[in-house]
Design a protein around this motif. Structure first.
Motif: not given
Ligand SMILES: [Zn+2]
Length: 350
Positions: A147, A149, A210, A214, A272-273
């Motif tokens: 990931d 982010c 993603h 985000h 996300p998350g």
């Molecule tokens: Zn993320």
């Protein structure tokens, strides 16, 4: 007109020409950053045939260099591709006047791609880690997802270099990278390096969407955070419509950015998350995307089993996961699989 006045006019003219030159150079530089800027990027769903008469589904349409283009999915292999719309066949060869080349829903709904979308949209909805977490059938190998982010840290250079050099003189290393738009824009050199490893055949990157922003607030509970965030109190229906519209925006902008950088978006998406809800999962299915969960988040101490989707963060935010993954990479005889193998099932598809 005295000499002072003439000089002042000449000076103003020079300044004006200078301004025009600087401005036009800035515009050219902006145009060169995105040589094929994309406009009108939008979702659709359209079965077509390619030049070899193979079935594909158009999931996006967009304009680039004054031509209409399509983003396509091969519903058997789950591979995406792009093509000029004018090269696609919109109907099958007509067998007779009564059968003008229509597709049947049956031939589309039985494909591995549609089965996987159905699988992900029909399971009970979870607050966190919804979607596919493990290969549908038995596979001999693992799926690595990394990931990216948004982060102010530099990326995990040593880790990525290790991945890129793990398979000398053989097939590229298979990895799914969950790319957020803000990370891409904030780390242009590191992103360019990743793209270079892909184009030079050291990594085979499946770009997982993603989202663009985000969005995350450190002081909100999961139920109101990430893609479930809404700045205004609304009733349930209005809230669902709002977050669905946000998701569509986020998803399309991130895809468009990848295409403008010469990369191909895949059909995979990571919330996300890992936070979602019923409306978000439904919206994702309508966009033709497959939500990826996790069953081996290394930093949380989860142990991968064959068929596991492994998660680490490559953005410098989660060192313990990277340390564990580096040790895993040293193991011999571990097979790393492309995400498209998630659709393998007991019937032997694809
Ligand atoms: Zn993320």
């Amino acid at each position: 007109m005295n000499l002072m006045k003439v000089n002042r006019i000449v000076l103003f003219q020079l300044l004006f020409i200078g301004f025009l030159l600087i401005n036009s150079r800035q515009q050219t530089q902006a145009a060169n950053t995105y040589p094929g800027s994309i406009t009108n990027y939008r979702p659709t769903f359209l079965p077509v045939l390619d030049q070899q008469e193979r079935l594909h589904l158009v999931i996006r349409l967009f304009n680039q260099n004054r031509e209409l283009h399509a983003l396509l999915v091969d519903p058997y292999s789950l591979a995406t591709s792009r093509a000029k719309f004018s090269t696609l066949k919109l109907r099958k060869s007509a067998a007779s006047k009564n059968l003008p080349g229509y597709f049947s829903w049956k031939e589309i709904e039985d494909t591995p791609y549609m089965r996987l979308i159905r699988h992900c949209t029909s399971t009970p909805n979870l607050l966190q880690n919804d979607g596919i977490k493990h290969a549908l059938g038995s596979v001999n190998g693992f799926f690595l997802t990394v990931d990216m982010c948004p982060s102010s840290n530099p990326f995990e250079k040593e880790f990525f270099h290790k991945l890129a050099n793990l398979m000398p003189n053989s097939a590229p290393f298979e990895v799914g990278i969950s790319m957020s738009g803000l990370w891409m824009l904030g780390h242009p050199q590191e992103f360019a390096w990743l793209c270079e490893q892909h184009s030079q055949g050291r990594l085979r990157i499946t770009w997982i969407n993603h989202t663009f922003r985000h969005l995350y607030f450190k002081d909100l509970p999961l139920e109101k955070n990430f893609m479930r965030f809404n700045p205004i109190m609304m009733d349930t229906l209005a809230n669902s419509l709002f977050i669905e519209a946000s998701l569509q925006d986020e998803e399309l902008i991130a895809e468009q950015l990848l295409l403008e950088h010469g990369q191909l978006p895949s059909v995979f998406f990571r919330f996300p998350g890992l936070v979602s809800d019923k409306a978000l999962i439904r919206c994702l299915g309508n966009l033709g995307l497959i939500p990826l969960g996790v069953d081996a988040w290394l930093a949380k101490g989860e142990i991968p089993q064959p068929g596991s989707i492994i998660l680490v963060h490559g953005n410098g935010n989660e060192k313990p996961g990277i340390t564990k993954m580096m040790a895993w990479l040293d193991k011999k005889d571990v097979r790393w699989l492309p995400l498209s193998y998630l659709a393998h099932d007991r019937k032997g598809f694809p």
